[in-house]
Scaffold this active site. Structure first.
Site, PDB file in Angstrom:
ATOM      1  N   ARG A   1      11.039 -77.144  82.863  1.00 59.28           N
ATOM      2  CA  ARG A   1      11.833 -75.996  83.231  1.00 59.28           C
ATOM      3  C   ARG A   1      12.829 -75.576  82.290  1.00 59.28           C
ATOM      4  O   ARG A   1      13.406 -76.442  81.765  1.00 59.28           O
ATOM      5  CB  ARG A   1      12.537 -76.180  84.608  1.00 59.28           C
ATOM      6  CG  ARG A   1      11.507 -76.471  85.675  1.00 59.28           C
ATOM      7  CD  ARG A   1      12.382 -77.072  87.171  1.00 59.28           C
ATOM      8  NE  ARG A   1      11.598 -77.339  88.154  1.00 59.28           N
ATOM      9  CZ  ARG A   1      11.249 -78.933  88.645  1.00 59.28           C
ATOM     10  NH1 ARG A   1      11.894 -79.605  87.704  1.00 59.28           N
ATOM     11  NH2 ARG A   1      10.641 -78.972  89.465  1.00 59.28           N
TER      12      ARG A   1
ATOM     13  N   LYS B   1      15.377 -80.933  89.411  1.00 59.71           N
ATOM     14  CA  LYS B   1      16.110 -80.298  90.695  1.00 59.71           C
ATOM     15  C   LYS B   1      16.571 -81.586  91.354  1.00 59.71           C
ATOM     16  O   LYS B   1      15.864 -82.636  91.496  1.00 59.71           O
ATOM     17  CB  LYS B   1      15.052 -79.744  91.315  1.00 59.71           C
ATOM     18  CG  LYS B   1      14.478 -78.251  90.897  1.00 59.71           C
ATOM     19  CD  LYS B   1      13.622 -77.605  91.762  1.00 59.71           C
ATOM     20  CE  LYS B   1      13.218 -76.109  91.183  1.00 59.71           C
ATOM     21  NZ  LYS B   1      12.352 -75.448  92.049  1.00 59.71           N
TER      22      LYS B   1
ATOM     23  N   HIS C   1       9.163 -70.113  81.760  1.00 58.13           N
ATOM     24  CA  HIS C   1       8.365 -70.979  82.827  1.00 58.13           C
ATOM     25  C   HIS C   1       6.831 -70.636  82.649  1.00 58.13           C
ATOM     26  O   HIS C   1       6.279 -71.532  82.995  1.00 58.13           O
ATOM     27  CB  HIS C   1       8.600 -70.361  84.235  1.00 58.13           C
ATOM     28  CG  HIS C   1       9.024 -71.277  85.523  1.00 58.13           C
ATOM     29  ND1 HIS C   1       9.595 -72.488  85.408  1.00 58.13           N
ATOM     30  CD2 HIS C   1       8.075 -71.685  86.449  1.00 58.13           C
ATOM     31  CE1 HIS C   1       9.591 -73.152  86.439  1.00 58.13           C
ATOM     32  NE2 HIS C   1       8.538 -72.920  86.988  1.00 58.13           N
TER      33      HIS C   1
ATOM     34  N   ARG D   1       5.832 -73.636  80.890  1.00 61.90           N
ATOM     35  CA  ARG D   1       5.244 -74.619  81.925  1.00 61.90           C
ATOM     36  C   ARG D   1       4.163 -74.475  82.511  1.00 61.90           C
ATOM     37  O   ARG D   1       3.267 -75.742  82.634  1.00 61.90           O
ATOM     38  CB  ARG D   1       6.687 -74.567  82.711  1.00 61.90           C
ATOM     39  CG  ARG D   1       6.519 -75.485  83.797  1.00 61.90           C
ATOM     40  CD  ARG D   1       7.997 -75.843  84.679  1.00 61.90           C
ATOM     41  NE  ARG D   1       7.816 -76.334  85.972  1.00 61.90           N
ATOM     42  CZ  ARG D   1       8.264 -77.600  86.052  1.00 61.90           C
ATOM     43  NH1 ARG D   1       8.456 -78.458  85.052  1.00 61.90           N
ATOM     44  NH2 ARG D   1       8.253 -78.142  87.406  1.00 61.90           N
TER      45      ARG D   1
ATOM     46  N   HIS E   1       7.079 -82.420  90.412  1.00 59.47           N
ATOM     47  CA  HIS E   1       7.063 -81.702  91.819  1.00 59.47           C
ATOM     48  C   HIS E   1       7.112 -83.029  92.756  1.00 59.47           C
ATOM     49  O   HIS E   1       6.341 -83.884  92.720  1.00 59.47           O
ATOM     50  CB  HIS E   1       5.605 -81.009  91.709  1.00 59.47           C
ATOM     51  CG  HIS E   1       5.467 -79.828  91.150  1.00 59.47           C
ATOM     52  ND1 HIS E   1       4.198 -79.109  90.531  1.00 59.47           N
ATOM     53  CD2 HIS E   1       6.385 -79.048  90.511  1.00 59.47           C
ATOM     54  CE1 HIS E   1       4.407 -78.365  89.975  1.00 59.47           C
ATOM     55  NE2 HIS E   1       6.004 -78.040  89.738  1.00 59.47           N
TER      56      HIS E   1
ATOM     57  N   TYR F   1      -2.401 -74.921  90.066  1.00 58.37           N
ATOM     58  CA  TYR F   1      -3.103 -74.716  88.836  1.00 58.37           C
ATOM     59  C   TYR F   1      -4.592 -75.216  89.013  1.00 58.37           C
ATOM     60  O   TYR F   1      -5.197 -74.464  88.172  1.00 58.37           O
ATOM     61  CB  TYR F   1      -2.528 -76.021  87.977  1.00 58.37           C
ATOM     62  CG  TYR F   1      -1.139 -75.582  87.707  1.00 58.37           C
ATOM     63  CD1 TYR F   1      -0.596 -74.451  87.122  1.00 58.37           C
ATOM     64  CD2 TYR F   1       0.197 -76.192  88.386  1.00 58.37           C
ATOM     65  CE1 TYR F   1       0.730 -74.351  86.719  1.00 58.37           C
ATOM     66  CE2 TYR F   1       1.265 -76.120  88.166  1.00 58.37           C
ATOM     67  CZ  TYR F   1       1.827 -75.063  87.280  1.00 58.37           C
ATOM     68  OH  TYR F   1       2.913 -74.894  87.261  1.00 58.37           O
TER      69      TYR F   1
END
Length: 299
Positions: A148, A172, A244, A247, A270, A279
């Site tokens: 990110r 995150k 992004h 990514r 994730h 994806y």
């Protein structure tokens, strides 16, 4: 009416209890601030402890005329989080959001670049300027490690384990993960460090920050966006891209070349596999190839 008092308490809760980043907290807070602005605009004098579902519904209705369905759903999600916090703190007995439904929105497939487009963007970097080597190293890390943009600008030199072939990434919620880094990518990081960064006047507190601006401080997220947007214009790329996008391209290209979805999930950081599964929808040919290769009745 004490909205700001409760908002500050909510922000502290998100930071201390949920471990969310400053950027995420700002996004959550914006939804509440939008509601506060609506109340002020219509001279509605009510505290967050007494606000009714009808007032919330009126606010959501106004939002529906101003923003698209996806933004509306995000606002409703932010409000639900705020009032769930009030319930958690026993400040309210019920939530005014219980009967508020978010609009149905389809899952948005991420934009991606093909390998040739990525090569063109990197080739367009002006290496005659001091920031050229830095920008090339940044784009190689974005694409090579799937970071990110916030993870990129916060990357530390001490997070790079060259001998082991990994970098430590703080994502995150301050969750850390180790992501493989290719020798090809490390080469450009080392080139930037030895030819450019080693000769910079580095400001106190940023000695360990990898990517620096010309003033010797950490780059901002906005600056990385600008760098990439300018490169896209330079090569006349007819796509709307951001950091992004690199990514997304990292994950998509790995999947297309046979990488395991759970391995991609770990590298992207994730929390849920369902986030990574988006994806799979980008290239249905990959699913067909899997069936033809692995199913016992493939013949």
């Amino acid at each position: 009416m004490q909205w700001n008092t409760y908002l500050k308490g909510y922000q502290n809760y998100l930071r201390l209890e949920r471990g969310l980043s400053a950027n995420t907290i700002a996004n959550y807070s914006f939804d509440i601030e939008r509601l506060i602005a609506f109340l002020n605009q219509h001279t509605i004098l009510v505290s967050p402890l007494q606000i009714s579902p009808q007032i919330i519904q009126d606010f959501v209705y106004q939002c529906s005329k101003e923003v698209n369905a996806r933004s509306q759903a995000r606002i409703i999600s932010g409000l639900k989080s705020f009032f769930s916090y009030l319930l958690f703190e026993d400040l309210r007995k019920d939530s005014p959001m219980e009967l508020i439904e978010a609009p149905k929105v389809g899952r948005k497939l991420p934009d991606t670049l093909n390998v040739d487009e990525i090569d063109q963007l990197i080739a367009a970097i002006d290496l005659s300027k001091p920031e050229g080597e830095r920008n090339r190293a940044m784009l190689e890390v974005l694409y090579g490690c799937g970071l990110r943009v916030s993870e990129l600008v916060e990357l530390k030199i001490s997070d790079i384990f060259s001998d082991e072939g990994f970098i430590k990434v703080t994502g995150k919620g301050n969750k850390q993960r180790f992501v493989p880094i290719a020798s090809y990518t490390l080469k450009y990081i080392n080139l930037y460090r030895t030819t450019i960064r080693a000769h910079q006047d580095i400001q106190k507190g940023f000695e360990d920050t990898l990517f620096l601006n010309r003033r010797g401080k950490a780059l901002t997220r906005a600056m990385v966006f600008t760098i990439i947007k300018d490169l896209a214009v330079k090569i006349n790329l007819q796509k709307s891209i951001s950091p992004h996008t690199f990514r997304h391209s990292f994950a998509t290209h790995l999947l297309e070349n046979g990488a395991d979805l759970r391995a991609i999930q770990m590298m992207l950081g994730h929390e849920s596999i369902t986030t990574t599964e988006v994806y799979v929808h980008l290239d249905r040919r990959h699913l067909t190839q899997i069936v033809h290769q692995f199913h016992p009745r493939k013949q």
